[in-house]
Design a protein around this motif. Structure first.
Motif, PDB file in Angstrom:
ATOM      1  N   VAL A 172      -0.500  19.524   1.237  1.00  0.00           N
ATOM      2  CA  VAL A 172      -1.907  19.159   1.080  1.00  0.00           C
ATOM      3  C   VAL A 172      -2.657  19.453   2.380  1.00  0.00           C
ATOM      4  N   SER A 173      -3.976  19.314   2.326  1.00  0.00           N
ATOM      5  CA  SER A 173      -4.788  19.544   3.514  1.00  0.00           C
ATOM      6  C   SER A 173      -4.545  18.436   4.549  1.00  0.00           C
ATOM      7  N   ALA A 174      -4.994  18.699   5.780  1.00  0.00           N
ATOM      8  CA  ALA A 174      -4.827  17.700   6.842  1.00  0.00           C
ATOM      9  C   ALA A 174      -5.570  16.422   6.510  1.00  0.00           C
ATOM     10  N   GLU A 175      -6.756  16.560   5.879  1.00  0.00           N
ATOM     11  CA  GLU A 175      -7.536  15.369   5.502  1.00  0.00           C
ATOM     12  C   GLU A 175      -6.806  14.555   4.440  1.00  0.00           C
ATOM     13  N   ASP A 176      -6.255  15.241   3.452  1.00  0.00           N
ATOM     14  CA  ASP A 176      -5.510  14.531   2.408  1.00  0.00           C
ATOM     15  C   ASP A 176      -4.258  13.879   2.981  1.00  0.00           C
ATOM     16  N   ALA A 177      -3.579  14.592   3.868  1.00  0.00           N
ATOM     17  CA  ALA A 177      -2.364  14.042   4.474  1.00  0.00           C
ATOM     18  C   ALA A 177      -2.670  12.765   5.244  1.00  0.00           C
ATOM     19  N   ALA A 178      -3.815  12.751   5.949  1.00  0.00           N
ATOM     20  CA  ALA A 178      -4.179  11.557   6.724  1.00  0.00           C
ATOM     21  C   ALA A 178      -4.434  10.365   5.807  1.00  0.00           C
ATOM     22  N   LEU A 179      -5.107  10.605   4.685  1.00  0.00           N
ATOM     23  CA  LEU A 179      -5.387   9.506   3.758  1.00  0.00           C
ATOM     24  C   LEU A 179      -4.107   9.008   3.094  1.00  0.00           C
ATOM     25  N   ILE A 180      -3.245   9.916   2.681  1.00  0.00           N
ATOM     26  CA  ILE A 180      -1.980   9.509   2.062  1.00  0.00           C
ATOM     27  C   ILE A 180      -1.131   8.731   3.070  1.00  0.00           C
ATOM     28  N   ARG A 181      -1.135   9.190   4.320  1.00  0.00           N
ATOM     29  CA  ARG A 181      -0.383   8.480   5.358  1.00  0.00           C
ATOM     30  C   ARG A 181      -0.892   7.044   5.521  1.00  0.00           C
ATOM     31  N   SER A 182      -2.215   6.863   5.476  1.00  0.00           N
ATOM     32  CA  SER A 182      -2.769   5.510   5.609  1.00  0.00           C
ATOM     33  C   SER A 182      -2.394   4.634   4.419  1.00  0.00           C
ATOM     34  N   ILE A 183      -2.333   5.224   3.227  1.00  0.00           N
ATOM     35  CA  ILE A 183      -1.926   4.464   2.034  1.00  0.00           C
ATOM     36  C   ILE A 183      -0.461   4.047   2.165  1.00  0.00           C
ATOM     37  N   ILE A 184       0.372   4.959   2.604  1.00  0.00           N
ATOM     38  CA  ILE A 184       1.801   4.646   2.777  1.00  0.00           C
ATOM     39  C   ILE A 184       1.982   3.532   3.798  1.00  0.00           C
ATOM     40  N   ARG A 185       1.286   3.636   4.921  1.00  0.00           N
ATOM     41  CA  ARG A 185       1.440   2.629   5.973  1.00  0.00           C
ATOM     42  C   ARG A 185       0.899   1.279   5.540  1.00  0.00           C
ATOM     43  N   HIS A 186      -0.161   1.284   4.744  1.00  0.00           N
ATOM     44  CA  HIS A 186      -0.692   0.014   4.229  1.00  0.00           C
ATOM     45  C   HIS A 186       0.383  -0.714   3.418  1.00  0.00           C
ATOM     46  N   HIS A 187       1.033   0.011   2.508  1.00  0.00           N
ATOM     47  CA  HIS A 187       2.062  -0.629   1.678  1.00  0.00           C
ATOM     48  C   HIS A 187       3.293  -0.987   2.491  1.00  0.00           C
ATOM     49  N   ALA A 188       3.660  -0.144   3.448  1.00  0.00           N
ATOM     50  CA  ALA A 188       4.839  -0.446   4.259  1.00  0.00           C
ATOM     51  C   ALA A 188       4.626  -1.696   5.087  1.00  0.00           C
ATOM     52  N   ILE A 189       3.421  -1.897   5.617  1.00  0.00           N
ATOM     53  CA  ILE A 189       3.121  -3.080   6.428  1.00  0.00           C
ATOM     54  C   ILE A 189       3.060  -4.324   5.553  1.00  0.00           C
ATOM     55  N   PHE A 190       2.321  -4.231   4.439  1.00  0.00           N
ATOM     56  CA  PHE A 190       2.117  -5.428   3.624  1.00  0.00           C
ATOM     57  C   PHE A 190       3.380  -5.840   2.896  1.00  0.00           C
ATOM     58  N   ASP A 191       4.189  -4.846   2.476  1.00  0.00           N
ATOM     59  CA  ASP A 191       5.386  -5.194   1.728  1.00  0.00           C
ATOM     60  C   ASP A 191       6.519  -5.660   2.636  1.00  0.00           C
ATOM     61  N   ALA A 192       6.410  -5.335   3.922  1.00  0.00           N
ATOM     62  CA  ALA A 192       7.463  -5.767   4.833  1.00  0.00           C
ATOM     63  C   ALA A 192       7.273  -7.192   5.282  1.00  0.00           C
ATOM     64  N   ALA A 193       6.066  -7.736   5.097  1.00  0.00           N
ATOM     65  CA  ALA A 193       5.782  -9.086   5.574  1.00  0.00           C
ATOM     66  C   ALA A 193       6.000 -10.090   4.458  1.00  0.00           C
ATOM     67  N   PRO A 194       6.366 -11.334   4.777  1.00  0.00           N
ATOM     68  CA  PRO A 194       6.576 -12.364   3.757  1.00  0.00           C
ATOM     69  C   PRO A 194       5.261 -12.780   3.116  1.00  0.00           C
ATOM     70  N   ASP A 195       5.347 -13.164   1.817  1.00  0.00           N
ATOM     71  CA  ASP A 195       4.229 -13.713   1.089  1.00  0.00           C
ATOM     72  C   ASP A 195       3.027 -12.780   1.056  1.00  0.00           C
ATOM     73  N   GLY A 196       3.267 -11.484   1.162  1.00  0.00           N
ATOM     74  CA  GLY A 196       2.195 -10.532   1.059  1.00  0.00           C
ATOM     75  C   GLY A 196       1.228 -10.521   2.206  1.00  0.00           C
ATOM     76  N   GLN A 197       1.564 -11.171   3.313  1.00  0.00           N
ATOM     77  CA  GLN A 197       0.680 -11.205   4.471  1.00  0.00           C
ATOM     78  C   GLN A 197       0.979 -10.050   5.404  1.00  0.00           C
TER      79      GLN A 197
END
Length: 430
Positions: free
Chosen positions: A402-427
């Motif tokens: 994908v384009s660099a812009e798309d890659a940046a947005l997908i990366r932010s989506i991945i990191r959002h889920h990785a951060i939120f799912d790694a923490a207890p109680d969805g925090q």
């Protein structure tokens, strides 16, 4: 609850139409019941409106005013938007419910009779072996030729047939022309291929990429060794041999190809080869025709996302059974991940499915230029299991495609889920 009209001696009586707005408009029930009462005013051509709470328009009135017909009509529109319903509307709803109940009962009886007729027809041909697709028993191909065997798709044991499969499977059994519409990567073509894989039918695919000519599709004359020969296109080949033909990206097809298809789409439709002296090709009983499209019918609102897609008119669409094929739900996609890659945990599978869903939502909003297919998700997950690193695996599976812009947005989506799912109680993690 209608107030008796009163007309002063020197006033012109108000002509009340048959659909008079007089009456009580209510919403809610019991203590939460709210009402507006409309009646004729003592003033000519005016209406009195009252507002209050309680049963049947009774109770303390907190608004009591007089308005003309124009203002009243504006208020009636506002009340309807807010959920107020008149007594006449309640009566209409009751009548509609009664009619609808009778219609539903008739429909159930008719559907049961149709099911019994289908079962009776299948019992007459019970000698033919069948395979279960969803909740439908589908006949297995009797063509044991090497040519057919070479075209049968490979079975994907992890493929998930969802409830949407049943009606389409019945249409295939009944030899209906089936078109599947939906975003790219939603599994339209793979669905047909996996049905064919399990029933042993050979499949031919042709992609309408804007460069496909009617000659490629129907056939053409050529010279070989000094001899002029006719070469069948993909359509007559499939019709003669009884293969299943999938026409991908049908909304990119040239009008000349759509014109050829129109006759074949009719019940028992045949193909006329004008180039061969008006030879008529009669379809083999096993021949089935499928189309896929990204921006046709209910998907036409997304045509701007698929540059070059043509408008398929209603006359053409009416010759197909058209099914909207959406992406799998999060739970369904997680199940596919676990079937394909048993080493994944359920938590990981659901997180990956949620990431894919968010990327698809971004694509629908036009924040992303490319869709996120289940195939891409599986590839990413497989690389993750090899590397143990989601970001490292995403480079060849996602970012490089994908384009660099798309890659940046997908990366932010991945990191959002990785951060939120790694923490207890969805925090969020600290």
């Amino acid at each position: 609850m209608r107030a008796a009209p009163f007309t002063p001696m020197n006033a012109t009586p108000l002509a009340v139409p048959d659909n008079s707005p007089e009456g009580v408009y209510t919403r809610g029930a019991k203590a939460a019941r709210e009402w507006w009462r409309v009646s004729l005013s003592e003033r000519a051509n005016m209406f009195r409106i009252e507002h209050g709470h309680g049963e049947d328009g009774a109770g303390q009135v907190d608004i009591d005013t007089v308005v003309d017909l124009d203002n009243l009509e504006a208020k009636l529109l506002k009340w309807r938007r807010e959920g107020f319903v008149s007594a006449a509307d309640h009566e209409d709803e009751a009548r509609a419910a009664q009619v609808g109940s009778a219609f539903a009962a008739d429909l159930q009886r008719a559907a049961q009779a149709a099911r019994e007729a289908r079962e009776a027809a299948r019992s007459l041909s019970s000698a033919q072996r069948t395979v279960r697709i969803g909740n439908v028993d589908m006949p297995v191909s009797t063509d044991s030729s090497d040519a057919n065997a070479a075209l049968v798709p490979r079975i994907n044991d992890a493929y998930l047939f969802t409830p949407r499969a049943d009606d389409i499977a019945l249409d295939i059994v009944e030899n209906r022309r089936v078109m599947l519409i939906g975003h790219t990567g939603s599994g339209k073509t793979s669905f047909v291929e996996q049905v064919a894989a399990r029933t042993g039918h050979g499949v031919l695919r042709v992609n309408m990429n804007g460069q496909t000519t009617v000659g490629d599709f129907v056939g053409f004359w050529t010279v070989k060794g000094g001899e002029t020969l006719w070469v069948d296109g993909v359509l007559p080949v499939a019709m003669r041999a009884g293969y299943w033909l999938i026409i991908d990206e049908l909304d990119f097809a040239e009008p000349s190809i759509l014109a050829v298809l129109t006759a074949v789409l009719e019940p028992g439709g045949k193909l006329l080869l004008k180039e061969r002296g008006n030879e008529i090709v009669t379809p083999h009983p096993s021949f089935r025709l499928f189309g896929t499209a990204n921006a046709a019918g209910a998907m036409s609102a997304y045509r701007h996302l698929y540059q070059g897609a043509n408008l398929l008119n209603e006359a053409f669409l009416d010759r197909w059974r058209v099914y909207l094929f959406d992406y799998l739900s999060n739970d369904e996609e997680a199940k596919v991940l676990l079937r394909t890659l048993p080493a994944l945990t359920p938590a990981l599978a659901h997180t990956l499915a949620a990431i894919a869903a968010d990327c698809r939502a971004a694509f629908a909003r036009e924040d992303l230029a490319s869709a996120f297919s289940t195939r891409r998700l599986l590839d990413w997950a497989e690389l993750m299991l090899r590397t143990g690193d989601a970001e490292l695996a995403a480079a060849p599976a996602i970012y490089s495609k994908v384009s660099a812009e798309d890659a940046a947005l997908i990366r932010s989506i991945i990191r959002h889920h990785a951060i939120f799912d790694a923490a207890p109680d969805g925090q969020p993690a600290a």
